[in-house]
Structures are given as C-alpha cells and as structure tokens.
Write an enzyme that holds these catalytic residues in place. Structure first.
Site, mmCIF file in Angstrom:
data_model
loop_
_atom_site.group_PDB
_atom_site.id
_atom_site.type_symbol
_atom_site.label_atom_id
_atom_site.label_comp_id
_atom_site.label_asym_id
_atom_site.label_seq_id
_atom_site.Cartn_x
_atom_site.Cartn_y
_atom_site.Cartn_z
ATOM 1 C CG ASP A 33 4.051 13.882 64.656
ATOM 2 O OD1 ASP A 33 5.259 13.579 64.755
ATOM 3 O OD2 ASP A 33 3.313 14.041 65.648
ATOM 4 C CG HIS A 50 13.483 12.300 59.985
ATOM 5 N ND1 HIS A 50 12.246 12.670 60.470
ATOM 6 C CD2 HIS A 50 14.326 12.354 61.061
ATOM 7 C CE1 HIS A 50 12.342 12.954 61.769
ATOM 8 N NE2 HIS A 50 13.583 12.754 62.141
ATOM 9 C CG LEU A 144 2.264 22.398 44.374
ATOM 10 C CD1 LEU A 144 0.890 22.539 45.040
ATOM 11 C CD2 LEU A 144 2.747 20.952 44.516
HETATM 12 C C1 FPP Z 1 8.142 14.729 62.706
HETATM 13 O O1 FPP Z 1 8.207 13.364 63.024
HETATM 14 C C2 FPP Z 1 8.908 14.991 61.469
HETATM 15 C C3 FPP Z 1 9.932 15.876 61.358
HETATM 16 C C4 FPP Z 1 10.406 16.724 62.463
HETATM 17 C C5 FPP Z 1 10.683 16.028 60.090
HETATM 18 C C6 FPP Z 1 9.835 15.970 58.846
HETATM 19 C C7 FPP Z 1 10.703 16.117 57.654
HETATM 20 C C8 FPP Z 1 10.565 15.420 56.509
HETATM 21 C C9 FPP Z 1 9.497 14.448 56.268
HETATM 22 C C10 FPP Z 1 11.532 15.694 55.393
HETATM 23 C C11 FPP Z 1 11.019 16.793 54.497
HETATM 24 C C12 FPP Z 1 11.973 17.055 53.407
HETATM 25 C C13 FPP Z 1 12.139 18.250 52.786
HETATM 26 C C14 FPP Z 1 13.090 18.373 51.680
HETATM 27 C C15 FPP Z 1 11.398 19.452 53.165
HETATM 28 P P1 FPP Z 1 8.866 12.945 64.406
HETATM 29 O O2 FPP Z 1 10.323 12.814 64.203
HETATM 30 O O3 FPP Z 1 8.479 13.936 65.467
HETATM 31 O O4 FPP Z 1 8.189 11.549 64.667
HETATM 32 P P2 FPP Z 1 7.814 10.927 66.088
HETATM 33 O O5 FPP Z 1 6.766 11.820 66.685
HETATM 34 O O6 FPP Z 1 7.277 9.575 65.740
HETATM 35 O O7 FPP Z 1 9.068 10.871 66.901
#
Ligand code: FPP
Length: 253
Positions: A33, A50, A144
C-alpha cells in the site's frame, strides 16, 4: 544471489547472513500500500507510484530467494479496485502484463513459480492469458512460489468455497461432519500454499482490507509507515527481524 548488506536496527547491525541464522518465515504475505501517496508527494501520476512499486516487489522476490523464504503472496489488485478511475485500472492491467512479460527470463533463472490467486472469471482476457501461460512455464520452478493476488477478495473466496463444500456435500462427496479447516483450506485460491507466517502492510494503515481473512488466523502482523515504493531491503529485513523476535504460541501457553 549474493548480497552484502548491512542494516542498522536498534544499535544492532544485521546482515542477510545474520538474519538467516534464525528461522525465517516460510510464507510472507504483503499488502503493498501507498503507491498513490508516493506519487502524489512527487507531483506524479498515480501510475508512476505503481511502477515504482513493481521495483519494490522485484526486490522482495530477490530477498525471499536470498533468505530461503518459500512463498510470497503479493496483494496486487483487489476485487474492490475495479472502482478506481478507468485510466488507473487500465494502467495497472497494462503494468501487470508488461511486468510478467519482461520478468519471465529472470523468474526462470531464479526458480520462481508464479501462481495467480483470485477470481479469474473477470480478469481481462489478455492479462489472464499472460498469467496462465506464465503459470504453465514456471510450474516446475521450486525456489520460491510467488502468489499474485489479482482480482482477489477474501470474503468472495470464502463464499465460493462454502458453495463448493455445499455442492460436494449434496453430491455425497464429503460428509458434513468431516468438513474441517484442512478440508476447507483446500477449497480456497491459496490451496497450494501454507498459511502465511507473516503479513506485512505498508503505508501506515492498520487494516486487512479483505486480504486472506481465513489464512491469517495465526499470522504475525507487521505494520510500517513506509510507503510501498520506498519499502526496500532494509525495511524487508526489519520486518523479518521483527518476526524472529515474536513468540508464536498458536493458542498454547
Ligand atoms: C495500493 O496502493 C497498490 C495497488 C492497488 C497496486 C499494487 C500493484 C503493484 C505494486 C504492481 C505489482 C505488479 C505485478 C506484476 C503483480 P494505493 O494505490 O492504494 O496507494 P494509496 O493508498 O497511497 O493511494
């Protein structure tokens, strides 16, 4: 993969090698997050957060491999995330597709097996095919297991498992009295992974957000203020060190 790292932690300097001297978790689950806030702080679009988050995930995979952690489950897109603006959803789907395509060689080299954990019925066809092809290609890898939780919602997962149990009971494939937690676990998306030993959530939120509600019954929880794109080696080792300092009792004294 050989890494030399030093971590300052409450007057103690720890290295990967030192962390490895004590038992490490078998399964780590992460709620990644804070990508949006990381981007906003820099005046960047959310997708830039992201993208940076992908680097932290790659880093976590490498560290699991170095530490001998056998399962990593990454909450990448929840069943509620469809409610986000269309351009963010589209961007995330593209990012999943691109990342899995670009990382395949590295996954094979490092013995990482990809498993898609979530409701496959409503994942866009192109993304689903990419993951399913990658599952097939990586299925024999043994170093893994990387569970990608995509279109995942724990309550929905539990409801689907209950429906499946009812069908099996109705068809006399299982006696109702024999339905226990072991049987039930086998009906979940995570059926091939043990329950997580450690659940990490970044970004200073203290919620579980519909993630692995059944599976984390006895997991150790670790919360940190660090935003996911900033969650690098030092933070990961800190989380594992914190886990190693816990006294897990599973209900016993
Ligand atoms: C939450 O942060 C994050 C997500 C909804 C997306 C997480 C995805 C990745 C890190 C990419 C993973 C890649 C693969 C290939 C699986 P948020 O957007 O809710 O952050 P905020 O709370 O600060 O708005």
């Amino acid at each position: 993969m050989k890494i030399f790292s030093r971590l300052q932690l409450s007057a103690k300097i720890l290295t990967i090698e030192e962390i490895k001297r004590k038992p490490v978790p078998i399964h780590v689950a992460i709620i990644m997050d804070g990508n949006g806030r990381w981007a906003a702080k820099r005046g960047l679009p959310r997708l830039a957060g992201h993208r940076e988050g992908v680097k932290s995930l790659e880093n976590a995979v490498r560290l699991c491999s170095d530490l001998g952690i056998k399962y990593l489950t990454a909450y990448s897109f929840s069943s509620e995330n469809w409610k986000r603006p269309a351009d963010e959803v589209l961007g995330l789907m593209e990012l999943f597709f691109e990342t899995v395509s670009a990382e395949l060689e590295e996954l094979m080299k490092n013995g990482v097996k990809i498993v898609l954990v979530g409701n496959r019925k409503t994942i866009p066809q192109k993304v689903l095919k990419k993951f399913e092809d990658t599952e097939i290609i990586t299925k024999k890898n043994e170093n893994l297991v990387l569970n990608i939780a995509l279109n995942y919602g724990s309550r929905q997962e539990i409801i689907e498992a209950v429906k499946e149990a009812c069908i099996e009971a109705k068809n006399n494939e299982i006696e109702i009295e024999r339905i226990d937690d072991k049987y039930f676990s086998r009906l979940l998306f995570t059926k091939n992974s043990p329950d997580p030993d450690l659940l990490i959530r970044t970004s200073g939120e203290f919620r579980i957000s519909n993630f692995l509600l059944w599976q984390i019954a006895y997991s150790e929880l670790y919360f940190t203020e660090t935003l996911w794109p900033d969650f690098k080696e030092e933070d990961f080792l800190k989380a594992i060190y914190s886990y190693q300092c816990r006294n897990r009792r599973f209900g016993k004294i």
